[in-house]
Scaffold this motif. Sequence first.
Motif, PDB file in Angstrom:
ATOM      1  N   THR A 102       4.938   5.326   4.157  1.00 50.71           N
ATOM      2  CA  THR A 102       4.338   5.856   2.927  1.00 50.71           C
ATOM      3  C   THR A 102       4.959   7.199   2.570  1.00 50.71           C
ATOM      4  O   THR A 102       5.241   7.470   1.395  1.00 50.71           O
ATOM      5  CB  THR A 102       2.820   6.013   3.100  1.00 50.71           C
ATOM      6  OG1 THR A 102       2.246   4.739   3.422  1.00 50.71           O
ATOM      7  CG2 THR A 102       2.181   6.554   1.833  1.00 50.71           C
ATOM      8  N   ASN A 112       0.820  -1.216   0.000  1.00 50.59           N
ATOM      9  CA  ASN A 112       0.000   0.000   0.000  1.00 50.59           C
ATOM     10  C   ASN A 112       0.854   1.267   0.000  1.00 50.59           C
ATOM     11  O   ASN A 112       0.469   2.281  -0.592  1.00 50.59           O
ATOM     12  CB  ASN A 112      -0.948  -0.003   1.202  1.00 50.59           C
ATOM     13  CG  ASN A 112      -2.049  -1.033   1.068  1.00 50.59           C
ATOM     14  OD1 ASN A 112      -2.465  -1.353  -0.042  1.00 50.59           O
ATOM     15  ND2 ASN A 112      -2.526  -1.565   2.177  1.00 50.59           N
ATOM     16  N   ALA A 113       2.011   1.219   0.645  1.00 47.16           N
ATOM     17  CA  ALA A 113       2.909   2.369   0.632  1.00 47.16           C
ATOM     18  C   ALA A 113       3.412   2.630  -0.786  1.00 47.16           C
ATOM     19  O   ALA A 113       3.435   3.777  -1.253  1.00 47.16           O
ATOM     20  CB  ALA A 113       4.089   2.135   1.579  1.00 47.16           C
ATOM     21  N   THR A 116       6.976   7.937  -0.888  1.00 49.10           N
ATOM     22  CA  THR A 116       6.427   8.993  -1.748  1.00 49.10           C
ATOM     23  C   THR A 116       7.440  10.107  -1.984  1.00 49.10           C
ATOM     24  O   THR A 116       7.624  10.567  -3.122  1.00 49.10           O
ATOM     25  CB  THR A 116       5.143   9.574  -1.133  1.00 49.10           C
ATOM     26  OG1 THR A 116       4.193   8.519  -0.933  1.00 49.10           O
ATOM     27  CG2 THR A 116       4.534  10.624  -2.041  1.00 49.10           C
TER      28      THR A 116
END
Length: 464
Positions: free
Chosen positions: A348, A292-293, A352
């Motif tokens: 995350t 998910n990250a 990012t």
Amino acid sequence: MTETTTAKPDEPRSGGIARIVSASLIGTTIEWYDFFLYGSAAALVFNTLFFPTSDPLVGTLIAFVTYAIGFLARPLGGVVFGHFGDKIGRKKLLVLSLLMMGGATFAMGLLPTYGTIGVGAPIMLTVLRLVQGFALGGEWGGAVLIVSEHGGAKHRGFWASWPQSGAPGGNLLATGVLALLAAVQSEQAFLSWGWRIPFLLSGVLVVIGLWIRVSVSESPVFLAARAKAEAEAAEGAKEKAPVIEVFRRSWREVLGAIGTRFGENVSYYILTSFVLVYVTTHLELPKSTALNAVLIGSAVHFFVIPLWGALSDRLGRRPVTLIGSVGMAVWAFAFFALLDTESFVVITLAVTAGLLLHGAMYGPQAAFISEMFDTKVRYSGASMGSQLASIVAGALAPIIAVELLRSYGSSTPISVYLCAAAVVTTVTVAVIKETLGRDLTVSAKESTPAPRRRESSMAGTDRV
């Protein structure tokens, strides 16, 4: 005599530049989906299904070795596709690369595992990985060139960066499908049959990609160059193979392309592939945390790449690339410190932010490398430079990172490695020439110097 075209550089061709960009973006997204799907599966399931060992990190290391084999085939694909792409055109080779990539990925979804047929399973998986690498070796050059050569200098960085977004787009799609399956299936079901679904899905995606890709026109810059070569051949001139011409006349540009891609390649595969191993094996967090990250980071990455490309149309290819490489050299040490917090939000953020800096290197890259070479060798030169970098950088990055983690049990050596890779790109970009404003219809020797190209680009004018 220079190559000429019948339309102004920024004038829409064959339904507009947006149509060309869309076809390239969708095609590259599908091909990168296929390629990255293997990387994600190597980190999560292939170590137990095809390379079972008593040590999870050793199994993962072996899985990443076959992952790297795909990179070894990429320069060969770059040579073959580049040669024919410079001879018969960009479009036909792009269609072929998509068919080869999709077919190999679909076949992976049908493979029996080690538990079923033994050593034959990893052998067949490795052969299909070679086909993937060969196909991708020819995809990148053609996809960015057909966009670069349809548009003019003023907005080339922006338009050419969209096919670059196919990389995070494909990674987003691959990681998203795996994350969804991991969320709705039990561990046993996912290892038993669920992992096959993303590979079989490639067959559907390829059909969509082909339908879109065959509708675009050939590059007008290539057509003009081809007509010129044919006229010269009719007068008795002998034309040498593009790959020979590249290494005879443009070897400095090939080295420049390799150095430009080095830090970008290493950082990307550590940020998106190795991070899955680090979070799940070293930190012992759930697969969903890492997936998910990367999913969120890739979504942001997809949209910021064209923004960096657009900025390079104003500031130049070199300054924007340097923002990314210098930033990555620093972020290399903060990245793992943030991962070690074991907080999903912080992990995350780490991924990012790293991909934001990577985008600064990757966004201008398509236009930057395209502008380094003349039309008659551009496909070969761009492909060779980018794919040779993939061997020494991207192919080895996950393997080196896993081995450093296994040997030292610490992320510090990996940070040093990532920082050093970023420094290689920083030094390379600092010494090579700016290409902003290059007129692709004339040779590099006939082009105006970089400072004047910048002025003309910022003034909104293009030379034809």
